[in-house]
Design an enzyme around this catalytic site. Structure first.
Site, mmCIF file in Angstrom:
data_model
loop_
_atom_site.group_PDB
_atom_site.id
_atom_site.type_symbol
_atom_site.label_atom_id
_atom_site.label_comp_id
_atom_site.label_asym_id
_atom_site.label_seq_id
_atom_site.Cartn_x
_atom_site.Cartn_y
_atom_site.Cartn_z
ATOM 1 N N HIS A 130 0.859 -1.190 0.000
ATOM 2 C CA HIS A 130 0.000 0.000 0.000
ATOM 3 C C HIS A 130 0.889 1.231 0.000
ATOM 4 O O HIS A 130 1.320 1.719 1.053
ATOM 5 C CB HIS A 130 -0.919 0.003 1.229
ATOM 6 C CG HIS A 130 -1.927 1.111 1.237
ATOM 7 N ND1 HIS A 130 -3.291 0.893 1.319
ATOM 8 C CD2 HIS A 130 -1.788 2.457 1.171
ATOM 9 C CE1 HIS A 130 -3.930 2.054 1.308
ATOM 10 N NE2 HIS A 130 -3.022 3.024 1.222
ATOM 11 N N HIS A 132 1.487 4.987 -2.477
ATOM 12 C CA HIS A 132 0.912 5.791 -3.554
ATOM 13 C C HIS A 132 1.992 6.338 -4.484
ATOM 14 O O HIS A 132 3.106 6.649 -4.090
ATOM 15 C CB HIS A 132 0.070 6.934 -2.973
ATOM 16 C CG HIS A 132 -1.212 6.452 -2.362
ATOM 17 N ND1 HIS A 132 -2.380 6.352 -3.066
ATOM 18 C CD2 HIS A 132 -1.494 6.017 -1.112
ATOM 19 C CE1 HIS A 132 -3.337 5.889 -2.279
ATOM 20 N NE2 HIS A 132 -2.818 5.679 -1.075
ATOM 21 N N THR A 224 -2.857 19.103 -1.317
ATOM 22 C CA THR A 224 -2.069 20.075 -2.066
ATOM 23 C C THR A 224 -0.774 19.469 -2.593
ATOM 24 O O THR A 224 -0.314 19.804 -3.685
ATOM 25 C CB THR A 224 -1.747 21.289 -1.166
ATOM 26 O OG1 THR A 224 -2.970 21.915 -0.783
ATOM 27 C CG2 THR A 224 -0.878 22.308 -1.898
ATOM 28 N N PHE A 226 -0.169 16.595 -3.863
ATOM 29 C CA PHE A 226 -0.350 15.933 -5.162
ATOM 30 C C PHE A 226 -0.585 16.947 -6.269
ATOM 31 O O PHE A 226 -0.149 16.750 -7.407
ATOM 32 C CB PHE A 226 -1.500 14.934 -5.073
ATOM 33 C CG PHE A 226 -1.223 13.803 -4.117
ATOM 34 C CD1 PHE A 226 -0.437 12.734 -4.504
ATOM 35 C CD2 PHE A 226 -1.726 13.834 -2.825
ATOM 36 C CE1 PHE A 226 -0.164 11.692 -3.611
ATOM 37 C CE2 PHE A 226 -1.455 12.804 -1.937
ATOM 38 C CZ PHE A 226 -0.670 11.731 -2.327
ATOM 39 N N GLY A 343 -8.275 9.079 -2.326
ATOM 40 C CA GLY A 343 -8.631 10.432 -1.937
ATOM 41 C C GLY A 343 -9.312 10.402 -0.577
ATOM 42 O O GLY A 343 -9.581 9.344 -0.007
ATOM 43 N N GLU A 373 -11.197 4.526 6.320
ATOM 44 C CA GLU A 373 -10.163 5.495 6.709
ATOM 45 C C GLU A 373 -10.877 6.739 7.241
ATOM 46 O O GLU A 373 -10.931 7.782 6.608
ATOM 47 C CB GLU A 373 -9.264 5.847 5.529
ATOM 48 C CG GLU A 373 -8.054 6.698 5.924
ATOM 49 C CD GLU A 373 -7.204 7.136 4.744
ATOM 50 O OE1 GLU A 373 -6.129 7.706 4.973
ATOM 51 O OE2 GLU A 373 -7.616 6.926 3.585
ATOM 52 N N HIS A 399 -6.405 0.634 5.141
ATOM 53 C CA HIS A 399 -6.590 1.333 6.423
ATOM 54 C C HIS A 399 -7.573 0.590 7.333
ATOM 55 O O HIS A 399 -7.182 0.098 8.377
ATOM 56 C CB HIS A 399 -7.014 2.783 6.220
ATOM 57 C CG HIS A 399 -6.006 3.593 5.488
ATOM 58 N ND1 HIS A 399 -4.867 4.066 6.090
ATOM 59 C CD2 HIS A 399 -5.947 4.008 4.187
ATOM 60 C CE1 HIS A 399 -4.152 4.738 5.214
ATOM 61 N NE2 HIS A 399 -4.775 4.714 4.049
ATOM 62 N N ASP A 456 2.175 3.768 2.934
ATOM 63 C CA ASP A 456 1.216 4.715 2.370
ATOM 64 C C ASP A 456 1.826 5.857 1.555
ATOM 65 O O ASP A 456 1.906 5.771 0.339
ATOM 66 C CB ASP A 456 0.325 5.275 3.480
ATOM 67 C CG ASP A 456 -1.022 5.779 2.945
ATOM 68 O OD1 ASP A 456 -1.321 5.512 1.764
ATOM 69 O OD2 ASP A 456 -1.769 6.415 3.708
#
Length: 525
Positions: A130, A132, A224, A226, A343, A373, A399, A456
């Site tokens: 997991h 990103h 912000t 990303f 998201g 989450e 999560h 994460d």
């Protein structure tokens, strides 16, 4: 797994109670009336009570998901290593308990200075399941590898607007092609004193966090990040270098041999100064980088993509993303392995709202949903995503914080072998769980839900240098030991989306590395 429903009426019970008894080897334990009966004052002697309590505790122990073959087959060397780690923890708990309830940035140096962290940093961890897309590389490396390239522009000279924050980076062929507000990074570096440091300050959205702040929502800065880095990340020349560096870091510093990445979404594909790539072309570029890293690190088994669509997108986009994800799994089997929605869960669409398209593709795509989450609870809360996720057959749950409040979902996850991806540093950073000792993962472990430890968003959290921060906090905060750590690592291989042959190779490599690591730890006694 076989289910037996035993209707038992114990002495002192006011009604029949239904007990769910798992038929698996891990949980197989006779249930007797004496264990469930209330203590009749004046009739039970101390010996009888102690016997019933021992049975109760043994039953409780066997419910945990870190019991079974892994624990029972520990070698003598592993048991000595366990004692060494336990002694380190015992010492630290006396003077470092505060680190478990303090933002990482404030205590990172203290954690790094410990022998326990060094041991866990060196520990082989199996797979990273997991993480990103553009958060795997440190911000310093990102700065050097993005902004010093020709044609790199930074949004700097205009106020931030929705979706376009100050500090965003993107590539344009020329000044004339760059929209208003964008300026070449080389030009900014020449005229803005300390530009690199100023840009890093914008990117490092969790900088200087030494205490939690209930008055400020951490999701704003988090999102912000990303918006600033995504446009530059998708520039093909950088993208290729990024993934080469990121995957090498995952192997060399995270001590993993396989990675599954939440990456790519509808309309977010690579570009260069001449063209925008299709999704298939973008994935082909990614595959070529993975193959190059496999050649450079022969024990690296590869990387896979979980297509990850923004959960706030309109329903038409969700339909389109599901179809594109399905087509990519057909065109890139083994590389694109499933679908997720990402998201802020509290702000995005619920799974229930998107149920029609999700049901339509449930038989075509493997789901790996972020769900639970949230710190909400109740019948109409975000927590209900967990119920839909398990009923939709999600292979893993990202999560799963709310699962501890949904006992039936937890039971179902244990029964259906749905693993929960635990992300302690992320959950603390986004202020869902301020003290790791209160993290729901500990309760899920006790209820028999399988877990994996994940990291994460390392670039945001400041953990790109090691995967051990999450492991360190779990080991310090929870009732776990070396057998638990080994189980978590093996779970990351077992519950990955890799082919069986790849899993077999990963497990073999892992066990060899694990035995070597355990011997080194044991030798420090």
């Amino acid at each position: 797994l076989k289910l037996q429903f035993l209707y038992l009426i114990g002495s002192g019970l006011r009604r029949a109670r239904t007990l769910l008894v798992w038929g698996s080897q891990m949980r197989a334990l006779p249930v007797c009336l004496a264990l469930l009966g209330t203590c009749a004052a004046g009739r039970d002697g101390l010996a009888e009570y102690d016997a019933r309590k021992a049975m109760f505790l043994e039953r409780q122990r066997r419910m945990r998901s870190d019991q079974g073959a892994v624990r029972n087959q520990l070698s003598e060397v592993e048991r000595r290593a366990d004692a060494v780690l336990g002694a380190m923890r015992h010492t630290l708990r006396g003077n470092m308990s505060g680190v478990l309830a303090t933002p990482l940035r404030a205590v990172k140096a203290d954690i790094q200075s410990t022998r326990l962290f060094a041991a866990l940093h060196a520990m082989p961890k199996g797979a990273a399941l997991h993480v990103h897309t553009d958060t795997m590389l440190s911000l310093d490396l990102y700065l050097q590898n993005v902004t010093y390239r020709p044609h790199c522009y930074v949004y700097w000279n205009k106020p931030a607007v929705p979706g376009l924050p100050i500090g965003a980076v993107k590539f344009f062929p020329s000044d004339a092609a760059a929209p208003e507000g964008w300026e070449a990074a080389a030009s900014l570096r020449g005229r803005v004193h300390g530009f690199d440091a100023a840009l890093l300050k914008h990117w490092d959205v969790f900088r200087g966090r030494v205490a939690f702040d209930a008055l400020h929502d951490p999701w704003g800065p988090f999102q912000t990040f990303f918006g600033m880095l995504d446009p530059g990340y998708l520039y093909r020349p950088f993208f290729e270098d990024y993934w080469r560096l990121a995957l090498l870091n995952a192997v060399d510093n995270w001590k993993t041999d396989y990675v599954e990445i939440r990456a790519f979404s509808y309309g977010a594909t690579l570009y260069d100064l001449e063209k925008t790539y299709t999704m298939a072309e973008s994935l082909a570029v990614f595959r070529s980088v993975v193959d190059a890293v496999k050649a450079a690190r022969p024990h690296f088994a590869g990387a896979a993509v979980i297509y990850s669509q923004y959960r706030g997108a309109d329903v038409a986009t969700i339909w389109a993303s599901l179809e594109e994800a399905y087509q990519m799994t057909q065109q890139f089997p083994g590389l694109v392995v499933g679908y997720d929605l990402v998201g802020q869960e509290d702000a995005g669409h619920s799974l229930s709202y998107l149920m029609e398209p999700l049901l339509a593709y449930a038989g075509k795509l493997a789901y790996f949903f972020h769900a639970g989450e949230t710190d909400q609870s109740g019948a109409h809360s975000t927590a209900m995503n967990l119920n839909d996720a398990v009923l939709l057959g999600s292979k893993r749950i990202g999560h799963g914080l709310a699962m501890a409040k949904l006992p039936l979902a937890a039971e179902y996850a244990a029964l259906q072998d749905i693993v929960v991806e635990i992300n302690l540093m992320s959950n603390q950073g986004l202020e869902f769980v301020l003290d790791a000792r209160n993290h729901p993962g500990a309760a899920l472990l006790a209820q028999g839900v399988p877990l994996v430890i994940c990291n994460d968003d390392p670039a945001i959290l400041g953990t790109t240098d090691s995967m051990a921060y999450d492991w360190f906090v779990a080991y310090m905060a929870w009732d776990v030991d070396l057998a638990s750590l080994k189980q978590f690592a093996l779970n990351s291989i077992r519950y990955s989306a890799a082919a069986v042959s790849v899993k077999d190779r990963l497990a073999s490599t892992f066990l060899t590395k694990w035995d070597s690591w355990a011997a080194r730890v044991a030798a420090t006694a």
